[in-house]
Design a protein around this motif. Structure first.
Motif, PDB file in Angstrom:
ATOM      1  N   ARG A   1     -25.605  40.497  70.289  1.00 16.06           N
ATOM      2  CA  ARG A   1     -25.019  40.700  68.964  1.00 16.06           C
ATOM      3  C   ARG A   1     -25.645  41.895  68.245  1.00 16.06           C
ATOM      4  O   ARG A   1     -25.387  42.112  67.056  1.00 16.06           O
TER       5      ARG A   1
ATOM      6  N   TRP B   1     -14.416  37.566  70.573  1.00 20.56           N
ATOM      7  CA  TRP B   1     -15.480  38.490  70.166  1.00 20.56           C
ATOM      8  C   TRP B   1     -15.718  39.547  71.253  1.00 20.56           C
ATOM      9  O   TRP B   1     -15.810  40.737  70.960  1.00 20.56           O
TER      10      TRP B   1
ATOM     11  N   ARG C   1     -22.408  33.109  65.481  1.00 26.10           N
ATOM     12  CA  ARG C   1     -22.614  33.357  64.046  1.00 26.10           C
ATOM     13  C   ARG C   1     -22.151  32.125  63.279  1.00 26.10           C
ATOM     14  O   ARG C   1     -21.114  31.528  63.628  1.00 26.10           O
TER      15      ARG C   1
ATOM     16  N   CYS D   1     -26.383  45.709  66.934  1.00 26.52           N
ATOM     17  CA  CYS D   1     -25.414  46.639  66.347  1.00 26.52           C
ATOM     18  C   CYS D   1     -24.844  47.584  67.406  1.00 26.52           C
ATOM     19  O   CYS D   1     -25.596  48.294  68.076  1.00 26.52           O
TER      20      CYS D   1
ATOM     21  N   ARG E   1     -27.584  34.114  62.775  1.00 26.06           N
ATOM     22  CA  ARG E   1     -27.112  33.590  64.066  1.00 26.06           C
ATOM     23  C   ARG E   1     -27.136  32.072  64.033  1.00 26.06           C
ATOM     24  O   ARG E   1     -27.736  31.491  63.128  1.00 26.06           O
TER      25      ARG E   1
ATOM     26  N   PRO F   1     -34.243  47.359  63.112  1.00 23.82           N
ATOM     27  CA  PRO F   1     -33.294  47.504  62.002  1.00 23.82           C
ATOM     28  C   PRO F   1     -31.836  47.341  62.439  1.00 23.82           C
ATOM     29  O   PRO F   1     -30.969  47.092  61.603  1.00 23.82           O
ATOM     30  N   PHE F   2     -31.553  47.491  63.743  1.00 24.12           N
ATOM     31  CA  PHE F   2     -30.185  47.325  64.239  1.00 24.12           C
ATOM     32  C   PHE F   2     -30.033  46.013  65.027  1.00 24.12           C
ATOM     33  O   PHE F   2     -29.044  45.829  65.731  1.00 24.12           O
ATOM     34  N   GLY F   3     -31.019  45.129  64.915  1.00 25.13           N
ATOM     35  CA  GLY F   3     -30.962  43.892  65.682  1.00 25.13           C
ATOM     36  C   GLY F   3     -31.189  44.165  67.148  1.00 25.13           C
ATOM     37  O   GLY F   3     -31.740  45.216  67.530  1.00 25.13           O
TER      38      GLY F   3
ATOM     39  N   ARG G   1     -15.046  43.480  70.469  1.00 28.65           N
ATOM     40  CA  ARG G   1     -16.249  44.317  70.502  1.00 28.65           C
ATOM     41  C   ARG G   1     -16.092  45.403  71.570  1.00 28.65           C
ATOM     42  O   ARG G   1     -16.401  46.564  71.349  1.00 28.65           O
TER      43      ARG G   1
HETATM   44  C1  HEM Z   1     -27.909  52.693  59.562  1.00 28.96           C
HETATM   45  C2  HEM Z   1     -26.752  52.101  59.831  1.00 28.96           C
HETATM   46  C3  HEM Z   1     -26.609  50.704  60.405  1.00 28.96           C
HETATM   47  C4  HEM Z   1     -27.498  49.660  60.416  1.00 28.96           C
HETATM   48  C5  HEM Z   1     -28.919  49.629  59.869  1.00 28.96           C
HETATM   49  C6  HEM Z   1     -26.842  48.556  61.093  1.00 28.96           C
HETATM   50  C7  HEM Z   1     -27.430  47.317  61.330  1.00 28.96           C
HETATM   51  C8  HEM Z   1     -26.799  46.263  61.947  1.00 28.96           C
HETATM   52  C9  HEM Z   1     -27.406  44.972  62.177  1.00 28.96           C
HETATM   53  C10 HEM Z   1     -28.817  44.594  61.787  1.00 28.96           C
HETATM   54  C11 HEM Z   1     -26.492  44.186  62.798  1.00 28.96           C
HETATM   55  C12 HEM Z   1     -26.694  42.743  63.261  1.00 28.96           C
HETATM   56  C13 HEM Z   1     -27.436  42.754  64.560  1.00 28.96           C
HETATM   57  C14 HEM Z   1     -27.858  41.409  65.109  1.00 28.96           C
HETATM   58  O1  HEM Z   1     -27.340  40.366  64.702  1.00 28.96           O
HETATM   59  O2  HEM Z   1     -28.725  41.433  66.008  1.00 28.96           O
HETATM   60  C15 HEM Z   1     -25.290  44.976  62.956  1.00 28.96           C
HETATM   61  C16 HEM Z   1     -24.133  44.520  63.543  1.00 28.96           C
HETATM   62  C17 HEM Z   1     -22.986  45.271  63.630  1.00 28.96           C
HETATM   63  N1  HEM Z   1     -22.829  46.598  63.289  1.00 28.96           N
HETATM   64 FE1  HEM Z   1     -24.233  47.806  62.513  1.00 28.96          FE
HETATM   65  N2  HEM Z   1     -25.580  48.946  61.471  1.00 28.96           N
HETATM   66  C18 HEM Z   1     -25.396  50.255  61.077  1.00 28.96           C
HETATM   67  C19 HEM Z   1     -24.273  51.032  61.294  1.00 28.96           C
HETATM   68  C20 HEM Z   1     -23.126  50.607  61.908  1.00 28.96           C
HETATM   69  C21 HEM Z   1     -21.961  51.427  62.154  1.00 28.96           C
HETATM   70  C22 HEM Z   1     -21.847  52.919  61.796  1.00 28.96           C
HETATM   71  C23 HEM Z   1     -21.003  50.626  62.705  1.00 28.96           C
HETATM   72  C24 HEM Z   1     -19.604  50.952  63.151  1.00 28.96           C
HETATM   73  C25 HEM Z   1     -18.879  51.975  62.721  1.00 28.96           C
HETATM   74  C26 HEM Z   1     -21.589  49.294  62.837  1.00 28.96           C
HETATM   75  C27 HEM Z   1     -20.940  48.198  63.354  1.00 28.96           C
HETATM   76  C28 HEM Z   1     -21.526  46.951  63.540  1.00 28.96           C
HETATM   77  C29 HEM Z   1     -20.808  45.802  64.084  1.00 28.96           C
HETATM   78  C30 HEM Z   1     -19.339  45.776  64.495  1.00 28.96           C
HETATM   79  C31 HEM Z   1     -21.737  44.758  64.144  1.00 28.96           C
HETATM   80  C32 HEM Z   1     -21.501  43.338  64.653  1.00 28.96           C
HETATM   81  C33 HEM Z   1     -21.957  43.193  66.100  1.00 28.96           C
HETATM   82  C34 HEM Z   1     -21.695  41.803  66.666  1.00 28.96           C
HETATM   83  O3  HEM Z   1     -21.794  40.810  65.952  1.00 28.96           O
HETATM   84  O4  HEM Z   1     -21.376  41.739  67.860  1.00 28.96           O
HETATM   85  N3  HEM Z   1     -22.878  49.334  62.355  1.00 28.96           N
HETATM   86  N4  HEM Z   1     -25.501  46.235  62.441  1.00 28.96           N
END
Ligand code: HEM
Length: 440
Positions: free
Chosen positions: A381, A58, A33, A383, A315, A375-377, A62
């Motif tokens: 990395r 990380w 990142r 989500c 990224r 939507p969650f990547g 994680r």
């Molecule tokens: C609808 C709900 C959510 C959406 C749309 C979402 C979406 C995302 C996206 C797009 C990323 C970046 C992915 C990438 O770079 O490929 C991300 C990373 C992350 N999300 Fe979510 N997220 C959601 C809910 C949550 C929840 C509930 C948690 C924890 C309680 C969470 C924790 C994290 C963390 C810790 C990262 C960083 C991962 C990393 O860099 O290793 N997210 N999320």
């Protein structure tokens, strides 16, 4: 598309094939990142998960969060918290229906729901409804505004001084101090068992087991040689659970309900499904959700049109590479436009239409394997909170559809509902979602 943002080379990825190349085939090269000054100051030099550089720190933080909070088993174990908090939400809406016939601010109620759930699982009790929760909400609101502000120092390092003149540095420092005091208080309360027991008994009753802060403090006490977990790391990780987990979850629900209000026939179909499954029980539990394919498709379709993080998280490449014939130098910032990919007419029929049925019989899911819908990547990395977020959103939507009929405030036509987006990393509705709720 290749750009130069100040001194930083950047690539904007707007095709599913290129996203797959970056997040799957060459994931290791693109798992870093970039440093972002504002977040770096607030999250203790990026000692969290989401913005930490790729590497051992990380990996450790994680895996602690996945194991203790976000794995399938842990998410299942928090079921009673989701059921209680969604019932609190229903009660709150019922109370406002009986006390007035005017509209209610559903956006606000959804923010409280996600804050309540995340704080109970991370901190062991609920920051909701009181002065402390308001303070936390305001801090995240300020952060949302700051994250939507253009910061020249991120792209042209010698221009960092501008932030001292335009007041950005002062705002960031003040916010960093407020967050730090807040997390310090949380940690102190956890160390002081007596205080903690009172608080847990007051507002969380059954959640008496170890919460995420307890676990992090325990790891700190055990002093693992392989992982130095300072208090800053604990604060940064709790920050992430709120920062990454609350706004995204409530925003996803907010857009889903806004789309349903604009499409009354779809709203009727999802209500019918939920009410048929609930039957004479007049209640839904998580066991019922498997019998609600239409509701699940509504959530997917809404995430397709309104991914809460439309550009995911940026990224950065850690070595020279070549993606689909284009040379990409080490240190290039990569922005993946998940929003554009999910509306690509080459991949989606009538992409601008809200049509949940499109997900029937396709197998397309948001778990990061179908690059037209991310939507969650995806990849290393991607989500880690998918299961957590979807469990909350499916149950909350089912309970709302079971218990209420929703309409727009008087005089507003479906097509007039303002769907403008606010600025910020998480893109929620610009205007709060005001609705008339009638108990069913
Ligand atoms: C609808 C709900 C959510 C959406 C749309 C979402 C979406 C995302 C996206 C797009 C990323 C970046 C992915 C990438 O770079 O490929 C991300 C990373 C992350 N999300 Fe979510 N997220 C959601 C809910 C949550 C929840 C509930 C948690 C924890 C309680 C969470 C924790 C994290 C963390 C810790 C990262 C960083 C991962 C990393 O860099 O290793 N997210 N999320």
């Amino acid at each position: 598309m290749m750009l130069r943002l100040g001194r930083v080379p950047a690539v904007i990825v707007s095709s599913a094939d290129a996203a797959c190349e970056i997040m799957k085939n060459q994931d290791l090269i693109f798992s870093n990142r970039p440093k972002m000054i504002i977040f770096d100051k607030i999250i203790y030099g990026s000692k969290d998960i989401a913005l930490a550089p790729y590497g051992e720190h990380w990996r450790q933080v994680r895996s602690i969060c996945v194991l203790q909070l976000l794995s399938n088993k842990r998410v299942q174990s928090f079921r009673f918290i989701r059921e209680e908090e969604t019932s609190v939400m229903v009660g709150k809406i019922r109370d406002s229906c009986s006390s007035s016939s005017s509209s209610i601010d559903l956006s606000d109620i959804l923010v409280s729901l996600s804050n309540g759930i995340v704080s109970r699982v991370s901190l062991g009790w609920k920051y909701s409804g009181g002065e402390e929760s308001r303070k936390l909400e305001l801090m995240f609101k300020e952060l949302g505004e700051l994250s939507g502000t253009f910061n020249p120092g991120d792209y042209i390092p010698w221009l960092k001084w501008i932030n001292r003149i335009n007041g950005l540095d002062a705002r960031v420092d003040k916010l960093a101090k407020c967050f730090d005091e807040f997390w310090e208080g949380v940690i102190e309360e956890h160390k002081n068992q007596k205080n903690r027991e009172n608080k847990v008994n007051e507002s969380s009753n059954k959640a008496g087991g170890l919460d995420l802060v307890d676990i992090l403090l325990k790891i700190q006490r055990e002093n693992m040689p392989s992982f130095d977990i300072g208090t800053d790391v604990i604060k940064a990780v709790i920050f992430d659970m709120f920062g990454a987990g609350t706004d995204t979850t409530s925003t996803a629900l907010e857009w889903a309900i806004a789309e349903l209000l604009r499409h009354p026939r779809t709203m009727e179909k999802v209500c019918n499904e939920v009410r048929r499954v609930a039957g004479s029980k007049l209640e839904v539990t998580e066991d019922d959700l498997e019998k609600m394919p239409y509701l699940k498709a509504v959530i997917k379709e809404s995430l397709r049109l309104h991914p809460p993080l439309p550009l995911l998280l940026p990224r950065e490449s850690t070595q020279d590479s070549n993606v689909m014939g284009y040379d990409i130098a080490v240190g290039t910032r990569v922005i993946i436009n998940a929003w554009a990919i999910a509306r690509d007419p080459m991949l989606w029929e009538n992409p601008e239409d809200f049509y949940p049925e499109r997900f029937f019989n396709t197998g397309i899911d948001f778990k990061g394997l179908n690059f037209e819908f991310i939507p969650f990547g995806s990849g290393r990395r991607g989500c880690p909170g998918i299961l957590f977020a979807i469990a909350v959103n499916e149950l909350a939507l089912a309970k709302l559809m079971l218990n209420f009929n929703f309409a727009l405030p008087s005089g507003e036509m479906e097509k007039d509902l303002d769907m403008s987006e606010a600025h910020g990393t998480t893109v929620h509705k610009k205007l709060p979602l005001l609705v008339i709720a009638t108990p069913h």
